[in-house]
Motif scaffolding. Sequence first.
Motif, PDB file in Angstrom:
ATOM      1  N   GLU A  93     -23.732  11.331   7.394  1.00  0.00           N
ATOM      2  CA  GLU A  93     -24.389  10.035   7.242  1.00  0.00           C
ATOM      3  C   GLU A  93     -24.585   9.357   8.598  1.00  0.00           C
ATOM      4  O   GLU A  93     -25.600   8.706   8.832  1.00  0.00           O
ATOM      5  N   LYS A  94     -23.612   9.523   9.490  1.00  0.00           N
ATOM      6  CA  LYS A  94     -23.739   8.947  10.836  1.00  0.00           C
ATOM      7  C   LYS A  94     -24.883   9.597  11.597  1.00  0.00           C
ATOM      8  O   LYS A  94     -25.547   8.953  12.413  1.00  0.00           O
ATOM      9  N   GLN A  95     -25.107  10.878  11.341  1.00  0.00           N
ATOM     10  CA  GLN A  95     -26.179  11.601  12.015  1.00  0.00           C
ATOM     11  C   GLN A  95     -27.506  11.502  11.263  1.00  0.00           C
ATOM     12  O   GLN A  95     -28.491  12.114  11.650  1.00  0.00           O
ATOM     13  N   ASN A  96     -27.483  10.734  10.169  1.00  0.00           N
ATOM     14  CA  ASN A  96     -28.686  10.482   9.369  1.00  0.00           C
ATOM     15  C   ASN A  96     -29.356  11.772   8.903  1.00  0.00           C
ATOM     16  O   ASN A  96     -30.570  11.939   8.998  1.00  0.00           O
ATOM     17  N   LYS A  97     -28.548  12.703   8.384  1.00  0.00           N
ATOM     18  CA  LYS A  97     -29.150  13.950   7.909  1.00  0.00           C
ATOM     19  C   LYS A  97     -28.590  14.436   6.562  1.00  0.00           C
ATOM     20  O   LYS A  97     -28.498  15.632   6.339  1.00  0.00           O
ATOM     21  N   PRO A  98     -28.206  13.509   5.676  1.00  0.00           N
ATOM     22  CA  PRO A  98     -27.758  13.987   4.363  1.00  0.00           C
ATOM     23  C   PRO A  98     -28.944  14.413   3.497  1.00  0.00           C
ATOM     24  O   PRO A  98     -29.917  13.691   3.367  1.00  0.00           O
ATOM     25  N   SER A  99     -28.901  15.616   2.940  1.00  0.00           N
ATOM     26  CA  SER A  99     -29.992  16.080   2.085  1.00  0.00           C
ATOM     27  C   SER A  99     -29.499  17.003   0.973  1.00  0.00           C
ATOM     28  O   SER A  99     -30.235  17.281   0.035  1.00  0.00           O
ATOM     29  N   GLY A 100     -28.275  17.513   1.094  1.00  0.00           N
ATOM     30  CA  GLY A 100     -27.788  18.476   0.107  1.00  0.00           C
ATOM     31  C   GLY A 100     -26.674  17.919  -0.743  1.00  0.00           C
ATOM     32  O   GLY A 100     -26.111  16.856  -0.465  1.00  0.00           O
ATOM     33  N   GLN A 101     -26.358  18.632  -1.805  1.00  0.00           N
ATOM     34  CA  GLN A 101     -25.243  18.252  -2.664  1.00  0.00           C
ATOM     35  C   GLN A 101     -24.517  19.505  -3.131  1.00  0.00           C
ATOM     36  O   GLN A 101     -25.087  20.594  -3.151  1.00  0.00           O
ATOM     37  N   ILE A 102     -23.258  19.345  -3.502  1.00  0.00           N
ATOM     38  CA  ILE A 102     -22.466  20.462  -4.018  1.00  0.00           C
ATOM     39  C   ILE A 102     -21.760  20.025  -5.289  1.00  0.00           C
ATOM     40  O   ILE A 102     -21.634  18.834  -5.586  1.00  0.00           O
ATOM     41  N   HIS A 103     -21.306  20.999  -6.047  1.00  0.00           N
ATOM     42  CA  HIS A 103     -20.468  20.734  -7.222  1.00  0.00           C
ATOM     43  C   HIS A 103     -19.472  21.882  -7.308  1.00  0.00           C
ATOM     44  O   HIS A 103     -19.866  23.032  -7.497  1.00  0.00           O
ATOM     45  N   LEU A 104     -18.204  21.589  -7.120  1.00  0.00           N
ATOM     46  CA  LEU A 104     -17.154  22.602  -7.144  1.00  0.00           C
ATOM     47  C   LEU A 104     -16.199  22.278  -8.285  1.00  0.00           C
ATOM     48  O   LEU A 104     -15.730  21.151  -8.403  1.00  0.00           O
ATOM     49  N   GLY A 105     -15.934  23.248  -9.117  1.00  0.00           N
ATOM     50  CA  GLY A 105     -15.046  23.004 -10.260  1.00  0.00           C
ATOM     51  C   GLY A 105     -14.074  24.147 -10.476  1.00  0.00           C
ATOM     52  O   GLY A 105     -14.154  25.201  -9.847  1.00  0.00           O
ATOM     53  N   ALA A 106     -13.151  23.926 -11.384  1.00  0.00           N
ATOM     54  CA  ALA A 106     -12.185  24.964 -11.752  1.00  0.00           C
ATOM     55  C   ALA A 106     -11.814  24.761 -13.221  1.00  0.00           C
ATOM     56  O   ALA A 106     -11.780  23.630 -13.706  1.00  0.00           O
ATOM     57  N   TYR A 107     -11.566  25.838 -13.915  1.00  0.00           N
ATOM     58  CA  TYR A 107     -11.181  25.696 -15.319  1.00  0.00           C
ATOM     59  C   TYR A 107     -10.191  26.796 -15.701  1.00  0.00           C
ATOM     60  O   TYR A 107     -10.069  27.823 -15.024  1.00  0.00           O
ATOM     61  N   PHE A 108      -9.500  26.565 -16.790  1.00  0.00           N
ATOM     62  CA  PHE A 108      -8.550  27.555 -17.314  1.00  0.00           C
ATOM     63  C   PHE A 108      -8.706  27.557 -18.825  1.00  0.00           C
ATOM     64  O   PHE A 108      -8.364  26.582 -19.495  1.00  0.00           O
ATOM     65  N   TYR A 109      -9.250  28.630 -19.372  1.00  0.00           N
ATOM     66  CA  TYR A 109      -9.446  28.737 -20.821  1.00  0.00           C
ATOM     67  C   TYR A 109      -8.319  29.559 -21.424  1.00  0.00           C
ATOM     68  O   TYR A 109      -7.897  30.568 -20.866  1.00  0.00           O
ATOM     69  N   LYS A 110      -7.831  29.135 -22.585  1.00  0.00           N
ATOM     70  CA  LYS A 110      -6.797  29.906 -23.274  1.00  0.00           C
ATOM     71  C   LYS A 110      -7.074  29.892 -24.771  1.00  0.00           C
ATOM     72  O   LYS A 110      -7.673  28.962 -25.303  1.00  0.00           O
ATOM     73  N   GLU A 111      -6.631  30.939 -25.429  1.00  0.00           N
ATOM     74  CA  GLU A 111      -6.827  31.051 -26.871  1.00  0.00           C
ATOM     75  C   GLU A 111      -5.730  31.933 -27.435  1.00  0.00           C
ATOM     76  O   GLU A 111      -5.361  32.950 -26.834  1.00  0.00           O
ATOM     77  N   PHE A 112      -5.224  31.562 -28.584  1.00  0.00           N
ATOM     78  CA  PHE A 112      -4.203  32.354 -29.249  1.00  0.00           C
ATOM     79  C   PHE A 112      -4.723  32.825 -30.605  1.00  0.00           C
ATOM     80  O   PHE A 112      -5.289  32.044 -31.369  1.00  0.00           O
TER      81      PHE A 112
END
Length: 282
Positions: free
Chosen positions: A254-273
């Motif tokens: 933002e200080k360099q005035n060059k924001p243009s991209g975005q990310i989305h990082l996630g994690a999950y744990f599925y379980k089933e019995f």
Amino acid sequence: MMESNLLNKKELLFAKALVLILKPLVKILISHNITYVGVQSLLKRAYVQVAEADFGLPNKKQTDSRISLLTGIHRGDVKRIRQASDEQPFEKEMKASLGAQLMAVWLSHPHYSDEDGNPLPLFKTEQDGVPSFENLVLSVSKDKHPRSVLDDWLAQGIVCITDDGQIQLREKGYVPEDDFEEKLFFAGKNISNHLAVVASNLEKKSPPMFDRAIYYRELSEDSVVQLERIAKQKMMAVLIEMNQLASELQVQDEKQNKPSGQIHLGAYFYKEFKDMEKDDDN
């Protein structure tokens, strides 16, 4: 003939994968009394919006007729959907977005967290130059009164008040326990972005996006509980570390005035019995 067989096999595999993707969604729909007929209008809108955004021709204006051709939706319906605007965020979406931003700052900014990413307890207002909950809210938005945010978070159990009057974050992540609409907002963001990764990789775009998981069957309940506990610890540590880094880089960009991209990082744990008694009956 061989090419035809390969095409049929590919279509069969795609249909099988699509059913697996749709089943959890259908379960959500049925559990909230949304029938097949009820979801048709939403599916129409999604088809039109995706066709308009992602399937245009170079140097040509996207038309109702072309979208109708791509989607199979009547041209009159396409025109009506395109003329309607649903891009304005709802109050709950804005509220959820604000909460996520506040949580990110609280878990990453050195004023509000320690070196390990643990959120520091905050006084309601600034005392002796020490950053406060009020400072935190105003650093993200000047439109929301800090007291209103605090009252809402107290009601949801996201924060608590300590004996010395400080505000303590109860969870390392913004997970609204009692607000169904906010849960839906985050569910939509997470599932949508994960599917976007899958779609990009199926299109064989280069380089592929990271999408990995592990699968194990025939585990005891104790083993599943142990794996879940360790996974939560390690994945949360990674998310906190990445959140801190992303926050620092965002300020730098933002200080360099060059924001243009975005990310989305996630994690999950599925379980089933399995229901062993049901299996035995069969």
